[in-house]
Enzyme design. Structure first.
Site, PDB file in Angstrom:
ATOM      1  N   LEU A  91       0.836  -1.202   0.000  1.00 60.31           N
ATOM      2  CA  LEU A  91       0.000   0.000   0.000  1.00 60.31           C
ATOM      3  C   LEU A  91       0.874   1.258   0.000  1.00 60.31           C
ATOM      4  O   LEU A  91       1.877   1.328   0.715  1.00 60.31           O
ATOM      5  CB  LEU A  91      -0.920  -0.009   1.220  1.00 60.31           C
ATOM      6  CG  LEU A  91      -1.806  -1.250   1.378  1.00 60.31           C
ATOM      7  CD1 LEU A  91      -2.803  -1.032   2.516  1.00 60.31           C
ATOM      8  CD2 LEU A  91      -2.526  -1.591   0.091  1.00 60.31           C
ATOM      9  N   GLY A 137       1.171  -5.021   1.520  1.00 60.68           N
ATOM     10  CA  GLY A 137       0.167  -5.200   0.478  1.00 60.68           C
ATOM     11  C   GLY A 137       0.675  -6.002  -0.710  1.00 60.68           C
ATOM     12  O   GLY A 137      -0.114  -6.659  -1.404  1.00 60.68           O
ATOM     13  N   ASN A 186       4.291  -7.059   7.128  1.00 62.23           N
ATOM     14  CA  ASN A 186       5.101  -6.410   8.164  1.00 62.23           C
ATOM     15  C   ASN A 186       4.460  -5.145   8.732  1.00 62.23           C
ATOM     16  O   ASN A 186       5.154  -4.258   9.227  1.00 62.23           O
ATOM     17  CB  ASN A 186       6.472  -6.083   7.575  1.00 62.23           C
ATOM     18  CG  ASN A 186       6.377  -5.137   6.383  1.00 62.23           C
ATOM     19  OD1 ASN A 186       5.414  -5.212   5.623  1.00 62.23           O
ATOM     20  ND2 ASN A 186       7.351  -4.263   6.232  1.00 62.23           N
ATOM     21  N   GLU A 187       3.126  -5.083   8.672  1.00 69.45           N
ATOM     22  CA  GLU A 187       2.436  -3.864   9.066  1.00 69.45           C
ATOM     23  C   GLU A 187       2.810  -3.364  10.460  1.00 69.45           C
ATOM     24  O   GLU A 187       3.004  -2.161  10.660  1.00 69.45           O
ATOM     25  CB  GLU A 187       0.913  -4.053   8.963  1.00 69.45           C
ATOM     26  CG  GLU A 187       0.340  -3.856   7.570  1.00 69.45           C
ATOM     27  CD  GLU A 187       0.573  -5.059   6.648  1.00 69.45           C
ATOM     28  OE1 GLU A 187       1.231  -6.022   7.065  1.00 69.45           O
ATOM     29  OE2 GLU A 187       0.085  -5.033   5.500  1.00 69.45           O
TER      30      GLU A 187
END
Lengths: 290, 290, 290
Positions: free
Chosen positions: A96, A141, A165-166
């Site tokens: 993202l 994403g 890995n957010e």
């Protein structure tokens, strides 16, 4: 194999095979959808992502991607979709676009999130056989996009990594990212991966089942194409019903909660503390480059 | 070890052990249920499937099997059931009898499907400890039958294979086949296996957990018997409650949807396109033989 | 490393580090909660279980444990909890105290079970990062306690074992023990483990994912501490939301069924047949010792 810019890619391919044709409506500045099929019954589309520098999933990119996939979905001649990147140095997709989440109005954030949902619903629920030809790093994403596919082939290059890995950025993978991950690597691996925001080297990703196969970097697309041929031998109707049976409950969870999920994302991402986390992360990235 | 026809099997066994006895009511032309127990508290039944040429699960076979299992279930002296094949060349079971699905009336198809459901409900929900002694290939319904057991021991012979290969025939494994598979090998392995209709060699089946143990071909039944002895040391009541806790949600899903599942099967299998797929598959089998 | 009784443990530690301090309210005869943090932002508590001879989870022990964990949970300075044992010879925890289940009134049994539920709800739902430093055998409730943690490090000593072995005693692990196990090692491993009441050696436990890492016996706590440091680098808020997303459905299942689960336990455990099983098990333990 692929040339350095959009125009040359097209030329290279046209020289190699006169059977290939292009969905011109989706040949844009952000990515190229190449449809390669010799007969309607064996049609395979290859989506070459080319949005420098790192194939970030911006609102524009996602919108075009969804339009492109929807067209393929309605095209009876197209039965398979291979997703890959043509960027060099290689990144599959960096995920993202943080710029869509930083300093934006709630309305714009909501619009962006709806597009992310739409991309996932279209790809994870696709009737086509979908294969990710992961020829570069694929965090966040980008990993999600890979996870939507039926099969994942990754370049065996230890410089690449893949994972959701957010948390490392101070943000949270939503429940449907989590569900897709659980469906792929199981509950325990997902718990570890998501809490720690782990990025896996190809060998580790293979070990936990995050990707299905590793191949030398220059063979990723070729092996994806061979694999697709095998998948397309399966009676189409039976395979589609089977795929839908496996994925429908997961898809339905988001379908019946889209608006609440958007509200949840918007209220989270627009918090001062989260905006601060994102700014710090972007500054860290800048410092890494410098 | 086993002789070539029903009568000789009986003779062979009687000569070897005078402790063995038979449930004569279920000794039929299609299969033999041999009940071997020296005392009521350690009773183990062995179901020797013998329905040439490939132990196809016909309506008759399934009906007899269900009656036999139900009798064992009510027999307090019987605590374990081993399922194996006495066919030579070895096939464990080739699965659902295609002849029951091809060119039959909707009523007959519905009756057949109800018997398939019943077989699964009885075996997957059995209070007994059940062990599959897989001494031959076990595709489709044969694989399902194995999956209902508490433990799977397979002959380590690379000519054999096991898997839910329905899509290869153009048909679809129903949700409860899928659920049983997911419970055994997880969501991701099931997604791959069912979409592609994969048949696994013994070593591959062991690797993904589709079977629990490989042994030399001539030791399958002996090891199954030893394994059963170990299982029967566990306090019975606690083990039964535990097994039920693990399997009840999956069993209940079908129990509360039996009629809809039958309708779904009948309307699918009687379609012209599916009947055509089945005919092509049977012709392919004939050509293979010729 | 640790001395033989409560008082000496305290002295040993105080000599080694002046940064350590103690929650005196939970320093009791049954266990010690040691809170070691140099600054509020990096606070890690170490729970040293010391309830000879085997850290049985009695009603008193569980009550104190819950009070201790609740205090840590409310302490903003505490972000991580390591659970370990200081008993020698080493047992992590032998699990639920059988004496609390044998010959007790239904009321008392219900009170005990409520405390077991509370322990699980508090630990599995903890906002802190929790690590089990398993430096000894960990059967039944001891295994459950380990399973509530975010990460499990076990001493690589083949004399130790870990598992939910309830059926071996003639009792049944309740659904939320089962759910926690399924979340960790998957459905199939759980089915085998719970039906047979399997106790796994460290190498086997690692193989199925019941523990995450094996280390030499004298390094268990040190590695746990290093691991905790890594976990605490993750942005706290994002990690907590992620953990809750993974575990909330499992926690909610018990939360909305606590009373029924208590009634179920009480009616089961007070049965004559189960009481007899427990007596036999205790006599077997006595004979083993003698």
């Amino acid at each position: 194999m692929f040339c350095g810019n959009t125009l040359s890619v097209l030329l290279c391919v046209l020289i190699k095979s006169r059977n290939l044709f292009y969905l011109s409506s989706v040949r844009t500045t952000t990515f190229i959808l190449k449809m390669s099929n010799s007969s309607p019954s064996t049609g395979v589309a290859v989506m070459h992502m080319q949005s420098p520098p790192v194939n970030s999933l911006s609102l524009d990119f996602l919108t075009e991607l969804c339009i492109g996939v929807e067209k393929l979905e309605m095209d009876k001649g197209c039965r398979g979709l291979i997703i890959t990147s043509v960027l060099s140095p290689k990144v599959f997709s960096a995920g993202l676009d943080i710029l869509e989440m930083y300093g934006k109005s709630p309305e714009r954030c909501g619009e962006f999130w709806k597009a992310v949902q739409e991309m996932w619903l279209k790809l994870y629920g696709s009737n086509m056989t979908t294969i990710a030809a992961i020829n570069g790093s694929s965090p966040a994403g980008g990993c999600l996009m890979s996870l939507t596919c039926d099969y994942r082939i990754m370049a065996d290059n230890p410089r690449y990594s893949i994972g959701l890995n957010e948390t490392q950025l101070g943000i949270v993978a939503p429940f449907w990212f989590k569900d897709t991950m659980v469906n792929t690597v199981g509950h325990r691996n997902t718990e570890l991966a998501l809490q720690l925001g782990l990025l896996y080297k190809p060998a580790e990703a293979l070990k936990i089942g995050l990707v299905d196969q590793l191949v030398p970097e220059d063979q990723v697309l070729a092996v994806a194409t061979q694999t697709m041929t095998k998948w397309l031998t399966i009676p189409e109707h039976a395979r589609q019903i089977t795929k839908s049976m496996m994925r429908k409950p997961t898809l339905d969870k988001l379908r019946s909660n889209r608006e609440a999920d958007i509200q949840n994302f918007v209220s989270f991402i627009t918090k001062d503390s989260i905006q601060k986390s994102l700014r710090m992360y972007m500054e860290m990235l800048k410092q890494k480059k410098a």
